[in-house]
Design a protein around this motif. Structure first.
Motif, PDB file in Angstrom:
ATOM      1  N   ASP A 147      37.203   4.871   6.886  1.00  0.00           N
ATOM      2  CA  ASP A 147      36.590   5.142   8.191  1.00  0.00           C
ATOM      3  C   ASP A 147      37.014   4.146   9.265  1.00  0.00           C
ATOM      4  OD1 ASP A 147      35.355   7.179   6.890  1.00  0.00           O
ATOM      5  OD2 ASP A 147      33.361   6.267   6.827  1.00  0.00           O
ATOM      6  N   LEU A 149      36.412   0.859   9.408  1.00  0.00           N
ATOM      7  CA  LEU A 149      35.323  -0.063   9.737  1.00  0.00           C
ATOM      8  C   LEU A 149      35.665  -1.460   9.227  1.00  0.00           C
ATOM      9  CD1 LEU A 149      32.314   2.228   8.770  1.00  0.00           C
ATOM     10  CD2 LEU A 149      33.131   1.726  11.069  1.00  0.00           C
ATOM     11  N   HIS A 163      24.736   2.200   4.925  1.00  0.00           N
ATOM     12  CA  HIS A 163      25.433   3.427   5.322  1.00  0.00           C
ATOM     13  C   HIS A 163      25.798   4.268   4.099  1.00  0.00           C
ATOM     14  CE1 HIS A 163      28.020   6.041   7.649  1.00  0.00           C
ATOM     15  NE2 HIS A 163      29.071   5.725   6.913  1.00  0.00           N
ATOM     16  N   ARG A 167      24.413   7.999   2.763  1.00  0.00           N
ATOM     17  CA  ARG A 167      25.348   9.102   2.476  1.00  0.00           C
ATOM     18  C   ARG A 167      25.555   9.276   0.966  1.00  0.00           C
ATOM     19  NH1 ARG A 167      30.803   7.835   5.463  1.00  0.00           N
ATOM     20  NH2 ARG A 167      31.339   9.811   4.430  1.00  0.00           N
ATOM     21  N   ILE A 423      29.425  -1.086  14.969  1.00  0.00           N
ATOM     22  CA  ILE A 423      29.826   0.322  15.066  1.00  0.00           C
ATOM     23  C   ILE A 423      28.778   1.228  14.431  1.00  0.00           C
ATOM     24  CG2 ILE A 423      31.540   2.018  14.292  1.00  0.00           C
ATOM     25  CD1 ILE A 423      33.643  -0.210  14.558  1.00  0.00           C
ATOM     26  N   LEU A 424      28.297   0.837  13.242  1.00  0.00           N
ATOM     27  CA  LEU A 424      27.302   1.658  12.553  1.00  0.00           C
ATOM     28  C   LEU A 424      25.973   1.669  13.307  1.00  0.00           C
ATOM     29  CD1 LEU A 424      28.057   0.684   8.838  1.00  0.00           C
ATOM     30  CD2 LEU A 424      28.554   2.852   9.973  1.00  0.00           C
ATOM     31  N   ALA A 426      25.700   1.351  16.544  1.00  0.00           N
ATOM     32  CA  ALA A 426      25.930   2.219  17.709  1.00  0.00           C
ATOM     33  C   ALA A 426      25.884   3.688  17.312  1.00  0.00           C
ATOM     34  CB  ALA A 426      27.277   1.874  18.345  1.00  0.00           C
ATOM     35  N   LYS A 427      26.510   4.008  16.159  1.00  0.00           N
ATOM     36  CA  LYS A 427      26.491   5.395  15.686  1.00  0.00           C
ATOM     37  C   LYS A 427      25.063   5.834  15.356  1.00  0.00           C
ATOM     38  CE  LYS A 427      31.180   5.872  13.827  1.00  0.00           C
ATOM     39  NZ  LYS A 427      32.004   6.094  12.609  1.00  0.00           N
ATOM     40  N   ALA A 428      24.312   4.932  14.729  1.00  0.00           N
ATOM     41  CA  ALA A 428      22.924   5.257  14.403  1.00  0.00           C
ATOM     42  C   ALA A 428      22.110   5.469  15.674  1.00  0.00           C
ATOM     43  CB  ALA A 428      22.318   4.138  13.552  1.00  0.00           C
ATOM     44  N   GLN A 430      23.338   6.447  18.560  1.00  0.00           N
ATOM     45  CA  GLN A 430      23.780   7.725  19.130  1.00  0.00           C
ATOM     46  C   GLN A 430      23.147   8.893  18.384  1.00  0.00           C
ATOM     47  OE1 GLN A 430      28.045   7.582  18.950  1.00  0.00           O
ATOM     48  NE2 GLN A 430      28.224   6.137  20.653  1.00  0.00           N
ATOM     49  N   ALA A 431      23.143   8.784  17.044  1.00  0.00           N
ATOM     50  CA  ALA A 431      22.540   9.855  16.247  1.00  0.00           C
ATOM     51  C   ALA A 431      21.058   9.976  16.537  1.00  0.00           C
ATOM     52  CB  ALA A 431      22.773   9.579  14.753  1.00  0.00           C
TER      53      ALA A 431
END
Length: 520
Positions: A147, A149, A163, A167, A423-424, A426-428, A430-431
């Protein structure tokens, strides 16, 4: 200069050939027998020959390499006498160019690496993970690579484990089972690693190995001294760090074969810590690195109290041997004496097993590789006196050395750039924002549908009421007026009267007709 003077035996001077110095070595002996002085003299010899070195300073006394010895010390008489005894006419006190390092950044420049560079094998060793947990950790590394990262510090690793746990169902189908229990166990081990100070080791700027390979203006090799006294409180961190360093040197340095002298010499004090409780896979890696790193021009020297602490597969690679006195008080001691005696090329004039237990402080049995690559016959040798200070620097002296060395402040300030955790997160975020937006949209749509339903219901009720009103109006409109009613009433009355008259006339006519028929 093609050799380093070690000391003098009955056979004459004993010297380490620089061309064979990358064939590794061993300095062994019981506590207080002179191992540190031997190590110090060897490091001085390499520095004078222009060969940089890296030394793990476990007890803190090797920092004295940075300063010249002094005639005012209590050891002066002993060292001066030894120099005279072995014919070392050029012996004089002198310092060595040094750089100080410390994983904790307290007694030297910080040494850091990234979690990605450390890799799952060494990290699993550092956190004492079992095979299942190591497998989950390996999956986390693979997912991070896939990914894109970056895992720089322990915060990144922790975020990556969370993470993967989230998943788990998806990743299990692709890579194998990822249980929340395993992820939780790794997280607890990570917490323990933090408590041992492990987080100081991970981050940026990461160590540039070329900063170890330096000489000063006069061509002397720089001595890199790692402050390891505090680090020794975390043996797994100590051993894993040094093994990582060896691995990095092996992977990043080019092949040079048998050069005229090593590019770097690595001294690993308290070497038994590297092998204690090491799993088979790790031992195989150590053996591989030690066996192959010599072709990169790097020599590795292990310092330990007992030679049997070194596994046979690794000990077989240690060609230059300096053995100080060993005690033989216990069966294990006796086994060590026998084992050490059998590793030397025999000398018909010396009963090695006997002499090992009789050596004086500063004496050692020495066998070194000769220019043709064969080991020399073992000799009882009086080791040369060091030229630098025997004992530690003061904190003030160390501070001055750190501030004025060639490295400067290159590693002193931690850099925290965007990596897996950021990054994670930020993604979290955003999600989470997308989920909140979707939820708000769903609520709005539900409210709109409810309002539409209510409106349709109200419209239907209004239409029904309108139809009722229209029907009532139609009925009202269809009803006759009062005049019409009077006309209709009069008409009905007239019609009724006429009807009666007609009925009477018809009745009479009918009666007459019937009766007339009867009387004829």
């Amino acid at each position: 200069m093609d050799s380093i003077f070690i000391g003098k035996s009955a056979n004459g001077p004993e010297a380490l050939n620089l061309k064979r110095a990358n064939r590794h070595g061993l300095i062994a002996g019981a506590t207080g027998t002179g191992k540190t002085v031997t190590l110090q003299g060897l490091v001085e010899g390499f520095s004078a020959a222009g060969v940089p070195s890296f030394v793990a300073d476990v007890k803190g006394d090797l920092s004295g390499l940075a300063m010249a010895g002094s005639p005012q010390t209590k050891t002066h008489e002993i060292f001066a006498g030894r120099a005279a005894e072995i014919g070392q006419t050029d012996w004089a006190y002198k310092d060595n160019p040094t750089q100080f390092w410390d994983l904790f950044g307290e007694q030297g420049h910080p040494i850091r690496t990234t979690v990605s560079e450390m890799g799952p094998l060494l990290l699993a060793r550092l956190m004492d993970l079992n095979e299942v947990q190591e497998g989950v950790l390996t999956i986390a590394f693979h997912v991070a690579d896939k990914d894109g990262l970056l895992m720089l510090d322990l915060d990144d690793l922790q975020a990556m484990l969370v993470h993967c746990g989230e998943r788990a169902e998806e990743l299990t189908l692709e890579y194998g089972n990822i249980s929340k229990q395993s992820v939780g166990s790794i997280q607890r081990s990570l917490l323990q690693l933090r408590s041992q100070g492990g987080e100081h080791f991970f981050g940026e700027p990461a160590l540039d190995l070329l900063d170890f390979i330096k000489t000063d203006d006069s061509g002397r090799g720089v001595v890199n001294i790692l402050a390891a006294d505090k680090l020794m409180a975390s043996p797994k961190l100590y051993s894993t760090f040094l093994l990582w360093l060896l691995s990095e040197l092996f992977e990043n340095f080019p092949e040079v074969g048998d050069a005229d002298k090593p590019k770097l010499v690595f001294f690993f004090d308290e070497a038994h810590l590297l092998f204690n409780d090491a799993p088979k896979a790790l031992l195989e890696k150590i053996e591989q690195v030690v066996r192959l790193i010599r072709s990169k021009g790097i020599g590795v020297y292990f310092i330990t109290q007992n030679p049997i602490d070194i596994p046979d597969t690794v000990a077989a690679q240690l060609n230059n041997r300096i053995q100080h006195k060993l005690n033989a008080f216990t069966p294990r001691d006796q086994q060590a004496v026998k084992s050490a005696a059998e590793t030397f090329r025999p000398n018909p004039d010396i009963d090695v097993a006997q002499v090992i237990t009789e050596l004086k402080i500063g004496e050692a049995l020495v066998s070194l590789l000769q220019p043709d690559g064969s080991p020399s016959i073992v000799q009882r040798t009086l080791i040369k006196a060091p030229a630098s200070r025997v004992g530690p620097l003061t904190p003030q002296e160390r501070g001055i050395m750190i501030q004025t060395d060639a490295i400067g402040d290159k590693y002193d300030d931690l850099i925290d750039r965007e990596s897996a955790e950021e990054i994670l997160v930020a993604k979290a975020a955003q999600a989470s924002a997308a989920a909140e937006e979707a939820k708000a949209q769903a609520v709005a749509e539900k409210e709109a549908a409810l309002a539409a339903k209510e409106k349709a219901k109200a419209d239907a009720a209004a239409a029904k009421e309108l139809a009722r009103q229209q029907a009532a109006a139609a009925r009202e409109a269809a009803k006759p007026s009062m005049a019409e009613k009077m006309v209709q009433s009069a008409a009905r009355s007239a019609a009724t009267s006429v009807g009666r008259q007609l009925a009477g006339s018809l009745g009479k006519s009918l009666v007459r007709g019937i009766l007339g028929s009867l009387f004829k």
